[in-house]
Write an enzyme that holds these catalytic residues in place. Structure first.
Site, short mmCIF file in Angstrom:
data_model
loop_
_atom_site.label_atom_id
_atom_site.label_comp_id
_atom_site.label_asym_id
_atom_site.label_seq_id
_atom_site.Cartn_x
_atom_site.Cartn_y
_atom_site.Cartn_z
N ASP A 28 10.04 57.09 59.45
CA ASP A 28 10.93 58.13 59.24
C ASP A 28 12.16 57.85 58.75
O ASP A 28 13.01 57.19 59.38
CB ASP A 28 10.81 59.11 60.49
CG ASP A 28 11.61 60.20 60.33
OD1 ASP A 28 11.84 60.71 59.31
OD2 ASP A 28 11.97 60.83 61.65
N ASP A 66 12.23 69.63 58.31
CA ASP A 66 11.38 69.84 59.58
C ASP A 66 10.86 71.15 59.60
O ASP A 66 11.83 72.14 59.23
CB ASP A 66 12.00 69.58 60.78
CG ASP A 66 12.64 67.90 61.10
OD1 ASP A 66 12.00 67.21 60.24
OD2 ASP A 66 12.95 67.73 62.17
C1 GAL Z 1 12.84 63.83 62.05
C2 GAL Z 1 11.34 64.06 61.66
C3 GAL Z 1 10.73 64.94 62.64
C4 GAL Z 1 10.77 63.75 63.90
C5 GAL Z 1 12.23 63.66 64.22
C6 GAL Z 1 12.12 62.56 65.58
O1 GAL Z 1 13.56 63.40 60.94
O2 GAL Z 1 11.44 65.06 60.56
O3 GAL Z 1 9.38 64.84 62.35
O4 GAL Z 1 10.05 62.64 63.81
O5 GAL Z 1 12.90 63.11 63.19
O6 GAL Z 1 13.64 62.40 65.84
#
Ligand code: GAL
Length: 416
Positions: A152, A238
């Site tokens: 990520d 998200d």
């Molecule tokens: C975001 C991601 C989410 C989750 C989150 C955790 O960047 O899009 O799905 O993984 O981070 O911090």
């Protein structure tokens, strides 16, 4: 003649060795990966106890028999710093025995464990990232037995908003290569959300770009993901358990179907079915649309206790069969009548799945006209997979009533 056959066989084997070298995704995730991820329900509040309870729930509801395979621990599993050799360390309070015993626990119940890491200095929740330690961290994941990695990109925490496209791709390739060397069966789930291609809302604002995102830009933004080993890649920011957000994500998938195919999938984010205040109709529509899109089906709800209506949605084998169809074609929107939209997904056996979406706040009477959807036959056999009912041979048009925020889906086959 024999010599010719031998030479031919040798050439074929050399060719397949090379094919194997260059094509990361040759043997993994041919159909969209299915599983569960901790983030949507638990956010940072995860622990070994919760993961074990989730595995027990997943086994109790026989989710593996429905096709779900990976149970993925998202962000906030790590300790606040790297270990003495720059290795990742599990938070000793949340995961006192580390990750490896959980792999066994989950595997004993018919699932595989997945994990989360980040190509920056810090993850989105502020824990240590894997930048510069890709080989070491991939080895840890492989040694523990993790079979899925969500990687990520988190520019905000690390002050890297606006990082060059090539550098972002390089970072994802570094982990793709490391994972491939470790165990090519590990599913590499890229979560980059269009930062490099500057289609991400935050990145765009930071760069002072005010023009709307074009389809060409969106295609470029995800064009590298399969090439670096990605089996799936997030195409949006998200998701949340909110109808409008789910609809805006569906809109963002338009035009991306050409990137997706066997072993390589656009990922409109994890499911919110069963979360928040989504109604039964909204849950059904959300799940259906993800199946139509050949999206990875990564559940995001609490698997310890699943309400009956939610369980029926996430285990409907006829809907899952549309998602897991071997041709892996992402549905295209073929007709837009404002609040009523029509999606068509061609299937491997020559059938078509048709989904009509009612985005409005009222129920609507709809006429589904085969010819307006680009379907060239006069008559089709019709099956309703939610009602699990055959509707017989239908000529030219089908009339239906679709509730607010709901869908009507049919599988059309050749009428003999
Ligand atoms: C975001 C991601 C989410 C989750 C989150 C955790 O960047 O899009 O799905 O993984 O981070 O911090």
């Amino acid at each position: 003649m024999r010599i010719v056959t031998i030479i031919f066989t040798v050439l074929i084997s050399i060719a397949s060795v090379f094919a194997d070298e260059s094509d990361y995704t040759a043997n993994i995730g041919k159909t969209p990966p299915m599983g569960w991820n901790s983030w949507n329900k638990f956010h940072r509040g995860i622990s070994a106890d919760i993961i074990r309870e989730i595995a027990d729930g997943a086994a109790k509801y026989k989710l593996n028999e429905a096709g779900y395979k990976y149970l993925v621990i998202d962000d906030a599993w790590q300790a606040s710093g790297l270990g003495p050799n720059e290795e990742l360390v599990a938070d000793p309070n949340k995961f006192p025995d580390g990750i490896a015993p959980l792999v066994k626990y989950v595997r004993d119940r018919g699932f595989e464990l997945g994990i989360y890491a980040c190509p920056n200095k810090l993850t989105c929740a502020g824990f240590p990232g894997s930048l510069g330690h890709e080989k070491l961290h991939a080895k840890q994941f492989g040694d523990w037995g993790c079979m899925f990695l969500k990687y990520d990109f988190c520019p905000t925490r690390s002050g890297e908003i606006g990082l060059a496209y090539d550098e972002v791709v390089r970072r994802f390739r570094a982990m793709g290569d490391a994972l491939h060397d470790q165990d090519p069966r590990i599913v590499y789930a890229i979560c980059e959300k269009g930062h490099a291609g500057k289609i991400n809302r935050r990145t765009r604002k930071h760069a002072g770009i005010t023009t709307p995102v074009t389809l060409e830009e969106r295609l470029k933004a995800f064009s590298w993901c399969a090439d670096v080993g990605g089996v799936m890649w997030r195409t949006t920011g998200d998701i949340s358990a909110n109808w409008d957000r789910i609809m805006s994500i569906v809109d963002e998938q338009e035009g991306l179907a050409c990137l997706s195919g066997p072993g390589a999938f656009n990922d409109p984010d994890m499911l919110e079915v069963g979360n928040g205040n989504l109604t039964e109709a909204e849950n059904r529509a959300h799940f259906t649309l993800w199946c139509m899109l050949s999206a990875p089906l990564i559940l995001g709800n609490d698997l310890r206790e699943i309400p009956k209506d939610v369980l029926e949605i996430i285990t409907n084998e006829e809907l899952i069969a549309l998602d897991q169809d071997l041709m892996c074609k992402q549905a295209k929107k073929v007709l837009d009548q404002g609040d009523i939209e029509y999606f068509v997904k061609p299937l491997a056996d020559g059938d078509f799945a048709v989904c009509v979406l009612n985005r409005s706040g009222q129920s609507q009477d709809v006429v589904i006209d085969w010819s307006k959807l680009g379907l060239d036959k006069d008559a089709y056999t019709v099956r309703d997979p939610w009602a699990r009912k055959d509707l017989g041979v239908v000529k030219k048009q089908l009339l239906c009533t679709i509730g607010s925020h709901d869908v009507f889906v049919v599988r059309l086959g050749e009428a003999k």
